[in-house]
Design a protein around this motif. Structure first.
Motif, PDB file in Angstrom:
ATOM      1  N   ARG A  62      37.054  33.884  42.470  1.00  0.00           N
ATOM      2  CA  ARG A  62      35.814  34.789  42.176  1.00  0.00           C
ATOM      3  C   ARG A  62      34.611  34.054  42.567  1.00  0.00           C
ATOM      4  NH1 ARG A  62      36.298  39.685  38.019  1.00  0.00           N
ATOM      5  NH2 ARG A  62      38.104  40.467  39.078  1.00  0.00           N
ATOM      6  N   GLU A  80      48.306  46.449  41.898  1.00  0.00           N
ATOM      7  CA  GLU A  80      48.543  47.642  42.781  1.00  0.00           C
ATOM      8  C   GLU A  80      49.627  47.210  43.728  1.00  0.00           C
ATOM      9  OE1 GLU A  80      45.024  49.466  44.076  1.00  0.00           O
ATOM     10  OE2 GLU A  80      44.060  48.816  42.302  1.00  0.00           O
ATOM     11  N   GLN A 107      34.696  33.775  46.309  1.00  0.00           N
ATOM     12  CA  GLN A 107      34.390  34.704  47.002  1.00  0.00           C
ATOM     13  C   GLN A 107      32.867  35.043  46.775  1.00  0.00           C
ATOM     14  OE1 GLN A 107      36.779  37.582  44.743  1.00  0.00           O
ATOM     15  NE2 GLN A 107      38.817  37.009  45.836  1.00  0.00           N
ATOM     16  N   HIS A 146      47.885  52.673  39.748  1.00  0.00           N
ATOM     17  CA  HIS A 146      47.223  53.882  39.563  1.00  0.00           C
ATOM     18  C   HIS A 146      48.494  54.950  39.798  1.00  0.00           C
ATOM     19  CE1 HIS A 146      43.183  52.555  39.606  1.00  0.00           C
ATOM     20  NE2 HIS A 146      43.441  51.847  40.536  1.00  0.00           N
ATOM     21  N   PRO A 149      40.429  53.632  35.089  1.00  0.00           N
ATOM     22  CA  PRO A 149      39.566  54.055  36.200  1.00  0.00           C
ATOM     23  C   PRO A 149      38.891  52.827  36.806  1.00  0.00           C
ATOM     24  CG  PRO A 149      38.117  54.275  34.161  1.00  0.00           C
ATOM     25  CD  PRO A 149      39.476  54.120  33.866  1.00  0.00           C
ATOM     26  N   SER A 150      38.441  53.078  38.115  1.00  0.00           N
ATOM     27  CA  SER A 150      38.105  51.877  39.043  1.00  0.00           C
ATOM     28  C   SER A 150      36.981  51.159  38.368  1.00  0.00           C
ATOM     29  CB  SER A 150      37.444  52.384  40.434  1.00  0.00           C
ATOM     30  OG  SER A 150      38.533  52.903  41.210  1.00  0.00           O
ATOM     31  N   GLY A 151      36.936  49.962  38.509  1.00  0.00           N
ATOM     32  CA  GLY A 151      36.060  49.090  37.989  1.00  0.00           C
ATOM     33  C   GLY A 151      36.167  48.945  36.507  1.00  0.00           C
ATOM     34  N   ALA A 152      37.503  49.433  35.823  1.00  0.00           N
ATOM     35  CA  ALA A 152      37.558  49.308  34.500  1.00  0.00           C
ATOM     36  C   ALA A 152      37.673  47.746  33.867  1.00  0.00           C
ATOM     37  CB  ALA A 152      38.556  50.138  34.126  1.00  0.00           C
ATOM     38  N   GLY A 153      38.100  46.750  34.627  1.00  0.00           N
ATOM     39  CA  GLY A 153      38.424  45.335  34.408  1.00  0.00           C
ATOM     40  C   GLY A 153      40.069  45.021  34.371  1.00  0.00           C
ATOM     41  N   LYS A 154      40.906  45.833  34.919  1.00  0.00           N
ATOM     42  CA  LYS A 154      42.131  45.787  35.104  1.00  0.00           C
ATOM     43  C   LYS A 154      42.749  44.661  35.705  1.00  0.00           C
ATOM     44  CE  LYS A 154      42.792  49.599  37.071  1.00  0.00           C
ATOM     45  NZ  LYS A 154      41.388  50.495  37.019  1.00  0.00           N
ATOM     46  N   SER A 155      41.956  44.488  36.934  1.00  0.00           N
ATOM     47  CA  SER A 155      42.229  43.100  37.803  1.00  0.00           C
ATOM     48  C   SER A 155      41.920  41.745  37.232  1.00  0.00           C
ATOM     49  CB  SER A 155      41.475  43.405  39.171  1.00  0.00           C
ATOM     50  OG  SER A 155      42.162  44.520  39.795  1.00  0.00           O
ATOM     51  N   THR A 156      40.539  41.953  36.494  1.00  0.00           N
ATOM     52  CA  THR A 156      39.963  40.900  35.803  1.00  0.00           C
ATOM     53  C   THR A 156      41.000  40.278  34.844  1.00  0.00           C
ATOM     54  OG1 THR A 156      37.708  41.718  36.291  1.00  0.00           O
ATOM     55  CG2 THR A 156      37.965  40.219  34.370  1.00  0.00           C
ATOM     56  N   ALA A 209      32.819  42.829  32.709  1.00  0.00           N
ATOM     57  CA  ALA A 209      34.082  43.322  33.045  1.00  0.00           C
ATOM     58  C   ALA A 209      34.943  43.520  32.072  1.00  0.00           C
ATOM     59  CB  ALA A 209      34.597  42.262  34.208  1.00  0.00           C
TER      60      ALA A 209
HETATM   61  N1  LIG Z   1      35.164  39.013  42.831  1.00  0.00           N
HETATM   62  C1  LIG Z   1      34.295  39.597  42.113  1.00  0.00           C
HETATM   63  N2  LIG Z   1      33.359  38.712  41.665  1.00  0.00           N
HETATM   64  C2  LIG Z   1      32.540  39.408  40.843  1.00  0.00           C
HETATM   65  N3  LIG Z   1      32.638  40.249  40.192  1.00  0.00           N
HETATM   66  C3  LIG Z   1      33.826  41.231  40.176  1.00  0.00           C
HETATM   67  C4  LIG Z   1      34.550  40.645  41.259  1.00  0.00           C
HETATM   68  N4  LIG Z   1      35.770  41.607  40.971  1.00  0.00           N
HETATM   69  C5  LIG Z   1      35.195  42.446  40.288  1.00  0.00           C
HETATM   70  N5  LIG Z   1      34.163  42.192  39.859  1.00  0.00           N
HETATM   71  C6  LIG Z   1      33.546  43.050  38.696  1.00  0.00           C
HETATM   72  O1  LIG Z   1      34.478  43.250  37.553  1.00  0.00           O
HETATM   73  C7  LIG Z   1      34.319  44.455  37.094  1.00  0.00           C
HETATM   74  C8  LIG Z   1      35.588  44.913  36.817  1.00  0.00           C
HETATM   75  O2  LIG Z   1      36.399  44.950  38.060  1.00  0.00           O
HETATM   76  P1  LIG Z   1      37.946  44.902  38.362  1.00  0.00           P
HETATM   77  O3  LIG Z   1      38.189  44.350  39.597  1.00  0.00           O
HETATM   78  O4  LIG Z   1      38.710  44.141  37.124  1.00  0.00           O
HETATM   79  O5  LIG Z   1      38.167  46.374  37.996  1.00  0.00           O
HETATM   80  P2  LIG Z   1      39.361  47.417  38.346  1.00  0.00           P
HETATM   81  O6  LIG Z   1      39.799  47.923  36.908  1.00  0.00           O
HETATM   82  O7  LIG Z   1      40.743  46.252  38.549  1.00  0.00           O
HETATM   83  O8  LIG Z   1      39.218  48.223  39.328  1.00  0.00           O
HETATM   84  P3  LIG Z   1      39.969  48.905  40.592  1.00  0.00           P
HETATM   85  O9  LIG Z   1      41.190  49.813  39.761  1.00  0.00           O
HETATM   86  O10 LIG Z   1      39.077  49.763  41.279  1.00  0.00           O
HETATM   87  O11 LIG Z   1      40.720  47.804  41.266  1.00  0.00           O
HETATM   88  C9  LIG Z   1      33.850  45.335  38.106  1.00  0.00           C
HETATM   89  O12 LIG Z   1      32.600  45.854  37.456  1.00  0.00           O
HETATM   90  C10 LIG Z   1      33.190  44.325  39.073  1.00  0.00           C
HETATM   91  O13 LIG Z   1      31.871  44.623  39.834  1.00  0.00           O
END
Ligand SMILES: Nc1ncnc2c1ncn2[C@@H]1O[C@H](COP(=O)(O)OP(=O)(O)OP(=O)(O)O)[C@@H](O)[C@H]1O
Length: 580
Positions: free
Chosen positions: A109, A504, A112, A533, A376-383, A357
């Motif tokens: 991150r 995903e 990126q 999803h 939902p999107s942006g929930a923090g799952k990928s984090t 996040a």
């Molecule tokens: N590479 C990154 N650098 C900084 N912040 C990030 C990065 N990726 C995601 N975030 C932030 O972390 C928060 C959670 O994002 P995350 O990708 O974990 O969500 P998500 O639940 O996986 O969403 P989605 O279902 O849309 O993939 C978001 O508010 C986003 O702005």
């Protein structure tokens, strides 16, 4: 837990110390050769002026010796150039590795967040700037200063007045350079800033040229590139002006050395203190040393440029890194080894936070369970997944694997136990087989064939004329999304990891492949954390974590959560109705 950043590699370490000693010896040899030339010239003039008997034979001998000394000097300069290049290249190679090591240990991150163009500039432009200083600047100064000092000392023994006059020329050059060099700095910095901007823009457009085309912004982007190019051109001209000023100042001042020697010599000859032949010898010596001194101006320009590069590289290397080896506050250096292939381990998040996040996230995935992470999107799952893969350090809380804090495992051991499929993990350039074997290059052919069959990659290979040797372009751009995804799956499953982290992972798969993926998950005996999803995929899990705004808001078996009117049900209401 972050590893301390590392400093810029030391310039004078290991073999480079010997290389520098070699250059110093070369400098001494150059001074000796220059002095030999001077002495031979002086003797030649003596012989010619005195008209001694047998003088012509001696004069020819002296001319031959002069040519020999001149050739030796030229050969020494060639050797110096080669030695210096080796020195610069050696350091450049170490710098590149230090940059790579730093990049490999940084959180993706963080990487990126950086402009890719600027990172490329560190690897290419800054390393080149420093190499230029190491191979063209520094050795010139070292060799030049050494040979000039020796020549001046010897000149002082012959005649103090001439040596004094020559020194003034050189001292004048040094003072002029010191005064001017500060003025070059802003121009160098500005040029570097504009280079970085242009590189970032070009890199962005290389990756996104389709966006430019699709949205018909070709002319606008062209105008931007033109503006950036014009700005860079101005900055580069200003930088070159500064560098040229340094070079000319050195040339101008050092020509005073020759003039000074000539003037002082003429006075000494008129006063009967010196013979004309001695003055000619001294002029020859100064003439041979002066070019070296003139190079000082250019060398100083290289230093000014390299200094900015050093600062940029130091800032890059100072970026906090992920810990690569196990250690904790108690000094305990390792947890029990992670489970053998196909084994299952428990994964627990205890109050884990990461900026906004994730907020005090706590949940436990039992060993062997398949957990669907939804929300939902942006929930923090990928984090969450990035943290389990140790691609991101939590700001607070703790992640435990098999009962031990994740930080206690060696990173390499942990990564061996994880199979990961994420959108941020593209295929790499090279053959398709290289990608398949990426996590285990020495994997037995039977294992590669197993995962290829499991993920439907064998069907893909059968359709490609070059089979496993098919070249894969950057990020797999010459394959369809579904094909890339299947290879990414096979890559992750090679060697039967204990844990699968899937973000995903069934995106872009056709229904048959998605069904195949379901079968792979059913047959997998390890622990699975999958962000999805897909309603069908969620229903296949043992446990569902519903995440919203970085918090775990619901957790339970899929049927249980879909059986009550909670957030998970609301999220999948439509798909559930369609599925009947
Ligand atoms: N590479 C990154 N650098 C900084 N912040 C990030 C990065 N990726 C995601 N975030 C932030 O972390 C928060 C959670 O994002 P995350 O990708 O974990 O969500 P998500 O639940 O996986 O969403 P989605 O279902 O849309 O993939 C978001 O508010 C986003 O702005």
């Amino acid at each position: 837990m972050r590893r301390a950043e590392s400093a810029v590699p030391r310039m004078w370490a290991g073999a480079r110390r010997f290389m520098l000693t070699g250059l110093a010896l070369n400098g001494i040899a150059q001074a000796v050769a220059a002095l030999a030339c001077a002495w031979l010239t002086h003797r030649f003039f003596e012989v010619v002026i005195d008209h001694r008997t047998g003088g012509s034979a001696m004069a020819f001998g002296l001319i031959g010796a002069m040519l020999g000394a001149g050739a030796l000097l030229a050969a020494l300069r060639v050797v110096e150039r080669v030695q210096a290049e080796r020195l610069g290249q050696d350091y450049a190679a170490e710098l590149r590795l230090a940059l790579y090591d730093s990049m490999a240990e940084q959180s993706p991150r963080r990487m990126q967040a950086r402009s890719r163009g600027a990172t490329i500039l560190r690897f290419v432009g800054d390393v080149k700037g420093i190499r230029r200083w190491m191979s063209l600047g520094l050795p010139r100064i070292a060799v030049g200063a050494l040979s000039a000092s020796i020549a001046l000392c010897v000149l002082a023994l012959v005649n103090g007045t001439m040596a004094f006059a020559a020194s003034w020329g050189f001292v004048g050059a040094a003072v002029a350079l010191a005064l001017l060099s500060d003025r070059v700095d802003p121009a160098v910095r500005e040029a570097r800033r504009r280079q970085a901007r242009l590189a970032a823009n070009v890199n962005d457009k290389i990756g996104g040229i389709a966006v430019v085309q699709v949205f018909d912004q070709v002319a606008r982007e062209r105008a931007l590139l033109e503006r950036q190019g014009a700005g860079l051109a101005d900055a580069m001209v200003a930088q070159t002006r500064g560098m040229a000023l340094l070079k000319s100042a050195a040339e101008f001042s050092s020509s005073f050395a020759t003039a000074g020697v000539l003037l002082a010599g003429a006075i000494e000859v008129a006063g009967g203190e010196l013979k004309a032949s001695q003055v000619v010898g001294a002029i020859t010596a100064v003439g041979l040393i002066a070019p070296t001194f003139r190079d000082f101006g250019q060398a100083l320009g290289y230093w000014r440029s390299a200094r900015v590069s050093f600062e940029k590289i130091a800032a890059f290397l100072a970026t906090p890194r992920l810990a690569t080896c196990a250690q904790d506050d108690d000094g305990d250096s390792s947890a029990a080894p992670l489970a053998a292939p196909c084994g299952a381990v428990e994964i627990e998040f205890r109050g884990v936070s990461s900026g906004t996040a994730l907020r005090a996230f706590s949940a436990c995935a039992p060993a062997g369970a398949t957990v669907a992470i939804v929300g939902p999107s942006g929930a923090g799952k990928s984090t969450l997944l990035a943290m389990a893969a140790r691609l991101l350090e939590p700001d607070g809380g703790e992640i435990r694997i098999a009962g031990a804090p994740i930080g206690r495992y060696r990173l390499s051991e942990l990564r061996r136990a994880l199979g990961v499929v994420m959108p941020d993990l593209p295929l790499l350039r090279g053959s398709l087989e290289r990608n398949l074997r990426y996590r285990w290059p020495g994997a037995p052919d039977t294992e590669v064939a197993r995962v290829a069959a499991l993920c439907g990659v064998d069907e893909l290979l059968a359709t490609l004329p070059d089979g496993a040797q098919t070249r894969v372009a950057d990020a797999g751009a010459n394959l369809s999304y579904g094909q890339r995804q299947r290879i990414a799956w096979a890559r992750a499953l090679l060697g039967s990891p204990s844990v699968l982290l899937l973000d995903e992972a069934d995106a872009n798969l056709d229904p048959a492949s998605a069904h195949g993926l379901g079968q792979i998950l059913d047959g997998f005996t390890g622990t699975v954390l999958m962000v999805t999803h897909s309603y069908a995929r969620m229903m296949q899990a043992d446990l569902v974590w519903y995440v919203e705004a970085g918090r775990l808001l619901e957790s339970g078996a899929p049927a249980e959560l879909m059986g009550r009117m909670g957030r998970t049900r609301r999220l999948f209401q439509r798909e559930a109705n369609e599925a009947g």
